[in-house]
Design a protein around this motif. Structure first.
Motif, mmCIF file in Angstrom:
data_model
loop_
_atom_site.group_PDB
_atom_site.id
_atom_site.type_symbol
_atom_site.label_atom_id
_atom_site.label_comp_id
_atom_site.label_asym_id
_atom_site.label_seq_id
_atom_site.Cartn_x
_atom_site.Cartn_y
_atom_site.Cartn_z
ATOM 1 N N UNK A 183 20.592 119.934 148.154
ATOM 2 C CA UNK A 183 20.280 121.144 147.394
ATOM 3 C C UNK A 183 21.010 121.166 146.050
ATOM 4 N N UNK A 184 21.686 120.051 145.696
ATOM 5 C CA UNK A 184 22.380 120.032 144.403
ATOM 6 C C UNK A 184 21.355 120.001 143.271
ATOM 7 N N UNK A 185 21.864 120.002 142.044
ATOM 8 C CA UNK A 185 20.997 120.367 140.915
ATOM 9 C C UNK A 185 19.681 119.598 140.823
ATOM 10 N N UNK B 80 17.643 120.515 143.842
ATOM 11 C CA UNK B 80 17.414 121.963 143.820
ATOM 12 C C UNK B 80 16.391 122.350 142.767
ATOM 13 N N UNK B 81 16.465 121.697 141.602
ATOM 14 C CA UNK B 81 15.552 122.045 140.513
ATOM 15 C C UNK B 81 14.142 121.510 140.744
#
Lengths: 466, 159
Positions: B86-88, B91-92
């Motif tokens: 779920x990191x950037x 997530x993005x």
């Protein structure tokens, strides 16, 4: 300008590029053979020092200088740790190299151990890279069988063992003394320095910690020479006597909202725009860039006006960022909310703070709670001042923490506020029209449970039912 | 006498790590991995037995274990542990929605195991697969460029 020839990723894409056979067919381990015959360890250190190679893991410290801090005539043992804990969001260049060309890294490690007199090397590999683990392990076994590791390597006096030590899901293990503590079997709490690892490191012995890409560069410098290395990249800035320049190739990882995410090897100093447009297929869905993380999340963000920033060790600093970092470039398109960006970033660092230093443990956790509240539509304009205060007070630079994790947490906060404050203010006004000017403290959301923050919508929904 | 948690086989594997390190403490982390791999968690009894084997205080082992989010203590993890990044970069590109979808499909929250003991759902911070975002690590297998449809496929292949 001569055309650039990649060396770090040259073998990637060849069939069975991870095997010794293919590596040797491309000239692999010839440099090791030659260096062991022709050069004294001190000459190797001097050559790396003269090349001005700087560490590829994030801090950019000159590698040869780091080696030269080892005590002279130490009775041993001396250790080398190869940092393969790569956990910085947006960074995957080490993974690609380890999966596709593990022998290049091993040759670099063996050469570095020859130069520094290390008798054992530990590769600190993050647990989340199972394929890299398998390939490195195979490669190490192949090296023992071929006589590149073990006793009296290639008939020389040099003996070396390489061990792979696997992490267990903690970002802080990428910090060199956190890494050392983790190999020793402890919680990965970074040590206060001095003493630096070169004097008192792993198992209290002199230790060198280098990133795996740095070690691969060592091999290429010894193979191709200083002149070759310094013909690539950005020379020192003549107006800054302390700038050692940014020489050599670098593997950049590009991800986020681009058409072709991936790794590409280019000279240091490549402008962000060129990287996105020529090497990553441009921004996806025909959109424009809103923001770019230049070198892993810790470095902060560049705005769309700063895309001519050169990606060398000093370029991103001039645009207000922490530095080149890992070369992990994350592109965010015009539709992506900077509230989401900062929420994601604050969550990451709150999760990864090791808890040793209070300013970092509390600062990152409260920054995340503030961002949760803003995202859920209960933000106040003064929250941005509060965030700024946290950003300015945690880290090595303000002098409140032992390691740089808090600096890495602070830079995304500081740069987002400096470059996108209007957007954050708009969001707060829009989502909290009645409470946005409230100067009084407001409670954090009822419970700080990570899985409730999956989306802001969910939080709003939960609030509405209370 | 109560039966040991650390079988002879696990102890042999742990002892095989001794020559890699000059101290027994340094064997704690690889040993924890071996125990987690073999029995799905590291219960307090395993901590005591490992401490005894290595000749270190149990608190030393527990201190290390509790620092790393990877080791389960109370309950064994499911047959497959699914890590959703779920990191950037992930997530993005939709990683958080995929996490939500998996929560619904499996009827569990992150950190929980399905009642049949098949799957443990976990959130991951950057797994270094940003080139394949959104990415999911299921056991040792990296699932790339995930969508809800591919999650359905993935769930079918898991034991």
């Amino acid at each position: 300008m001569p055309t650039f020839e990649p060396v770090l990723l040259a073998n990637v894409g060849k069939p069975d590029s991870h095997t010794l056979k293919v590596y040797e067919a491309a000239g692999g381990y010839q440099t090791l053979r030659r260096v062991l015959q022709e050069m004294a360890p001190k000459e190797v250190v001097d050559r790396i020092r003269a090349s001005q190679l700087r560490g590829r893991g994030g801090a950019g410290f000159p590698t040869g200088l780091k080696w030269s801090f080892l005590p002279k005539d130490d009775p041993g043992p001396i250790y080398l740790c190869a940092n393969a804990d790569e956990s910085e969001p947006g960074t995957f260049c080490n993974r690609v190299q380890m999966e596709h060309d593990p022998h290049q890294i091993l040759e670099g490690i063996i050469l570095a151990c020859y130069a520094t007199g290390a008798s054992a090397a530990y590769i600190y590999l993050r647990y989340e890279y199972p394929l890299a683990y398998e390939r490195l392990q195979q490669a190490v076994e192949e090296c023992y069988r071929a006589g590149y590791l073990g006793r009296n390597i290639l008939g020389s006096d040099m003996s070396l063992d390489i061990y792979i030590h696997r992490g267990a899901g903690a970002y802080i293990c990428g910090e060199e003394t956190g890494l050392i503590e983790s190999i020793e079997g402890h919680r990965a709490w970074p040590r206060t320095k001095p003493p630096f690892p070169a004097v008192k490191g792993l198992f209290q012995r002199p230790t060198v910690v280098n990133n795996v890409e740095t070690l691969a560069c060592v091999k290429h410098i010894l193979e191709r020479g200083i002149e070759w290395f310094q013909s690539i990249g950005t020379p020192p800035d003549p107006s800054d006597p302390r700038d050692p320049g940014s020489f050599g190739p670098k593997v950049f990882s590009i991800s986020g909202h681009v058409n072709r995410p991936g790794c590409v090897e280019l000279p240091l100093g490549v402008p962000v725009r060129e990287l996105i447009e020529q090497h990553a297929g441009g921004v996806w869905k025909g959109r424009k860039v809103k923001a770019v993380v230049p070198g892993g999340l810790s470095t902060g963000v560049l705005s769309a006006h700063e895309l001519d920033t050169p990606l060398d060790f000093s370029g991103p600093c001039k645009a207000g960022c922490l530095g080149l970092g890992t070369g992990g470039v994350i592109v965010l398109d015009e539709t992506y909310s900077m509230v989401d960006f900062l929420h994601n970033s604050c969550r990451f660092f709150a999760h990864e703070s090791c808890g040793q230093c209070t300013p970092c443990r509390e600062g990152t956790a409260w920054a995340y709670r503030i961002m949760q509240r803003i995202k859920a539509g209960r933000g106040r304009l003064v929250d941005l001042d509060l965030l700024e205060e946290i950003g300015n007070s945690i880290g090595i630079i303000p002098g409140s923490t032992i390691c740089g994790l808090a600096d890495g947490a602070a830079w995304p906060i500081k740069t987002t506020l400096a470059k996108f404050r209007d957007e954050l203010e708009d969001y707060i006004r829009r989502t909290n029209p009645l409470g946005c000017r409230n100067p009084a403290p407001v409670e954090a959301l009822p419970e700080w449970r990570e899985h409730q923050s999956i989306t802001g919508r969910k939080l709003l929904g939960a609030e509405a039912t209370i | 006498m109560m039966e040991k948690v650390l079988t002879e086989g696990i102890c042999k594997q742990i002892e095989a790590c001794y020559p890699k390190y000059p101290t027994r403490e340094a064997v704690i982390l690889p040993a924890l991995h071996l125990i987690q791999e073999a029995i799905g968690h590291v219960p307090p009894k395993a901590v005591e037995e490992l401490a005894h084997l290595l000749g270190v205080p149990p608190a030393r082992v527990q201190d290390t274990l509790s620092f790393y989010g990877f080791f389960a203590q109370d309950e064994p993890v499911g047959r497959t542990r699914i890590w959703v990044c779920r990191s950037l970069s992930c997530g993005a590109r939709g990683g958080e929605e995929l996490l939500e979808y998996l929560c619904q499909r499996l009827g569990v929250q992150p950190g929980q195991t399905t009642p049949d003991g098949r799957i443990t759902l976990e959130v991951a911070e950057c797994i270094g697969a940003c080139d394949y975002a959104p990415a999911i690590l299921a056991g040792r297998v990296l699932w790339k460029n995930m969508t809800k449809e591919k999650i359905d496929q993935m769930l079918e292949t898991l034991p």
